[in-house]
Design a protein around this motif. Structure first.
Motif, short mmCIF file in Angstrom:
data_model
loop_
_atom_site.label_atom_id
_atom_site.label_comp_id
_atom_site.label_asym_id
_atom_site.label_seq_id
_atom_site.Cartn_x
_atom_site.Cartn_y
_atom_site.Cartn_z
N VAL A 364 0.87 -1.17 0.00
CA VAL A 364 0.00 0.00 0.00
C VAL A 364 0.91 1.22 0.00
O VAL A 364 1.86 1.29 0.77
N LYS A 365 0.61 2.16 -0.88
CA LYS A 365 1.47 3.34 -0.99
C LYS A 365 0.63 4.61 -0.92
O LYS A 365 -0.37 4.75 -1.64
N ALA A 366 1.04 5.54 -0.05
CA ALA A 366 0.40 6.85 0.06
C ALA A 366 1.37 7.91 -0.45
O ALA A 366 2.54 7.91 -0.04
N CYS A 367 0.90 8.79 -1.34
CA CYS A 367 1.79 9.78 -1.97
C CYS A 367 1.22 11.19 -1.88
O CYS A 367 0.00 11.39 -1.97
N LEU A 368 2.13 12.14 -1.71
CA LEU A 368 1.82 13.56 -1.85
C LEU A 368 2.71 14.11 -2.95
O LEU A 368 3.93 14.05 -2.85
N GLU A 369 2.09 14.66 -3.99
CA GLU A 369 2.85 15.15 -5.15
C GLU A 369 2.35 16.54 -5.52
O GLU A 369 1.14 16.76 -5.66
N VAL A 370 3.28 17.48 -5.67
CA VAL A 370 2.93 18.83 -6.10
C VAL A 370 2.83 18.83 -7.62
O VAL A 370 3.82 18.60 -8.32
#
Length: 599
Positions: A364-370
């Motif tokens: 499971v992967k959680a990402c924050l990307e601008v």
């Protein structure tokens, strides 16, 4: 009897032709045309016969032409939707009759000429409308006026034919034209009255319907308020015993139990928290559907927020043997955004919990990307990706509806009510964005959404200049206003672990009395108590003469959760609230922050 049958059959034909038009006014126009064509068939056939018997030959040929035109027009209107074109054709033919009378046949004006001109005026206005009515009127009236002015001798010349005519035919045509003019006015006046009655009836029906709708809206508002009151009451009644169960579970887990006891307590706490989560989901959905929930605008460190969220869920992923990965865009380091951390947390916890729940192996992967940024604004893409069971394409739209999951087997195998994604969807609408889904059955799912934030750089000296806070609350003077004995026991035991011995007040009036007699650092205020509730007690505390006592921090402890409670807590002058059952760590953090602000 035969006449009645004929008239009934004729009416059916007219209704069928008029039914091609949906506008009632156009239906009336079609009927006027049909009536005129039918009458013209009778006129031309009789007139032609009279002219054939008595002459003159020119009139006989004109009658034959008029009869042929009438037959062709009836055929076209009956078989094709060309009533407007036929109407134009009739107006042109009648105009030619007027002009031919003026220039060739009569060489002046007589009664039939004036009748034909008037027929064109009436017929064109009634059947073809204002614009064409004006055009055809000018086309027929101007020649008559011009001829009258230029003639100089004869005005309104009525009976000087260029050649002998049949007296019966002449009388018949004149009579028929008058009758046709009268009929046109009669029919349209009748249709006008019917339309007025229809509009009046529709207006009255609409007025009655509006009254019914207004009454229905009042009933709906009443029902909605009753539902909110019921949910608020049920929330309080369910949360109060849950507060005892979860609170005592937390206390016993804090007292270093044996391993076998620790396992039992963990199961007990887990089950109670699952029940609490279900209650929270139902209440949250109800609050969001009411449309009265508003977003906060406070400084948030997204990197720190996501790290805390993933840390709280790491254990659940580890227990299933899943790789739990967190990826944060470096641009977000030392960035502070203005937003609502509670709602963002709620969305991400729902998405990550689902990802863990529906993934048996993998990651499971959680990402924050601008994805975009300017000097003052940045757009962040939040995404949660898993290698779980996936969602079939035909079910992907349904999962965002309340109480809906991909299939009944999903509910049986994985549990849940299907409220999580419905709540996610409604919260994101408040952020003016929407949830997106990419999924392949058997391979995994990706949920993502974009939110635009106003942002600023974190001040580098912020942490170094923050006042040092001792990681303890020993000696803190706490006043607890609570009437439920189980809740009193729970709060006393929790506070005792931080070396706090609180004073207990069984209602708001006693709390004010104790506060006047002693100094306290914090007041923990239950909202629903006998004699005086927490709202009234807080308002009176804020009105005390002693500034130190009137400004004492007040934390509401409530088992009721609704938009009204949120507003009333702040309106009463309280500094915030914790929902029962609360996590001891949350209470600890609030006490630490309030103590720091007071210092």
């Amino acid at each position: 009897m035969q006449n009645i049958v004929f008239l009934k059959y004729y009416k059916q034909i007219l209704d069928r032709i008029a039914a091609r038009e949906t506008d009632p006014l156009n239906q009336a126009r079609v009927k006027v045309l049909c009536y005129g064509l039918t009458a013209n068939l009778a006129l031309t056939s009789i007139a032609t016969l009279l002219y054939f018997i008595q002459g003159p030959p020119l009139q006989f040929f004109r009658g034959l032409i008029a009869f042929a035109i009438a037959v062709v027009s009836v055929y076209l209107v009956y078989h094709f939707p060309v009533w407007r074109k036929v109407s134009h054709f009739i107006c042109i033919v009648l105009s030619l009759v007027v002009w031919s009378n003026l220039l060739v046949y009569v060489k002046g004006t007589n009664i039939p000429t004036l009748q034909f001109a008037f027929l064109v005026v009436v017929f064109s206005f009634y059947v073809l409308g204002q614009k064409w009515g004006l055009i055809y009127s000018l086309l027929n009236i101007l020649p008559i006026v011009a001829y009258t002015v230029l003639d100089g001798k004869h005005y309104f010349f009525s009976n000087i034919p260029a050649q002998p005519i049949s007296q019966p035919a002449y009388v018949f045509v004149v009579t028929y034209n008058f009758l046709l003019i009268v009929f046109l006015h009669y029919h349209f006046f009748k249709t006008f009255n019917q339309n007025i009655l229809h509009v009046t009836k529709a207006k009255n029906d609409l007025s009655s319907m509006n009254k019914v709708l207004q009454q229905a809206m009042k009933e709906l508002e009443k029902t909605s308020k009753a539902k909110m009151d019921f949910l608020s009451t049920m929330s309080h009644e369910l949360r109060t015993p849950l507060n005892g169960v979860i609170g005592l579970s937390n206390i016993m887990l804090m007292e270093n139990p044996r391993e076998d006891q620790k396992e039992n307590l963990s199961v007990l706490k887990f089950s109670a928290e699952n029940l609490l989560s279900l209650i929270n989901d139902i209440l949250d959905l109800n609050k969001l559907e009411s449309g009265k929930t508003e977003l906060e605008k406070i400084p948030v460190d997204l990197t720190d927020l996501l790290q805390k969220i993933t840390a709280s869920l790491q254990l659940k992923a580890t227990e299933k043997g899943l790789v739990f990965e967190l990826v944060v865009d470096k641009f977000l380091e030392n960035k502070i955004v203005n937003s609502d951390p509670t709602r963002i947390t709620q969305v991400l916890i729902n998405l990550i919990n689902n990802a863990i729940k529906f993934t048996e192996t993998g990651s499971v992967k959680a990402c924050l990307e601008v994805v975009d940024h300017s000097k003052e604004l940045l757009t962040v893409r939040f995404s949660v990706t898993d290698t779980g069971i996936g969602i079939p394409p035909e079910k992907q739209a349904d999962i965002f509806e309340p109480f809906t999951q991909a299939s009944k087997s999903t509910t049986r195998q994985f549990g849940g009510t299907g409220l999580g994604l419905a709540i996610v969807k409604k919260i994101l609408l408040m952020f003016n964005t929407s949830i997106h889904l990419e999924s392949i059955p058997g391979m995994g799912t990706k949920f993502w959404f974009d939110i635009q934030f106003a942002y600023s750089e974190r001040e580098a000296k912020r942490r170094s200049e923050a006042p040092a806070i001792q990681n303890e609350l020993q000696g803190l003077k706490v006043l607890v206003a609570e009437d439920n004995l189980v809740n009193v026991m729970v709060i006393k035991k929790i506070l005792s672990h931080w070396d706090i011995n609180p004073k207990i007040a069984e209602n708001g009036a006693v709390a004010i009395h104790l506060l006047k007699a002693e100094d306290f650092d914090v007041v923990l205020m239950d909202l629903h108590m006998p004699e005086m509730d927490g709202y009234e007690a807080s308002k009176r505390i804020r009105q005390l003469q002693d500034p130190a006592k009137s400004s004492v921090p007040i934390i509401a402890l409530t088992a009721s959760v609704s938009n009204a409670v949120d507003r009333k807590v702040l309106d009463a002058g309280m500094d915030g609230y914790l929902s029962k059952p609360f996590n001891p760590d949350d209470l600890y953090d609030k006490l630490i922050r309030l103590t720091a602000s007071e210092q």
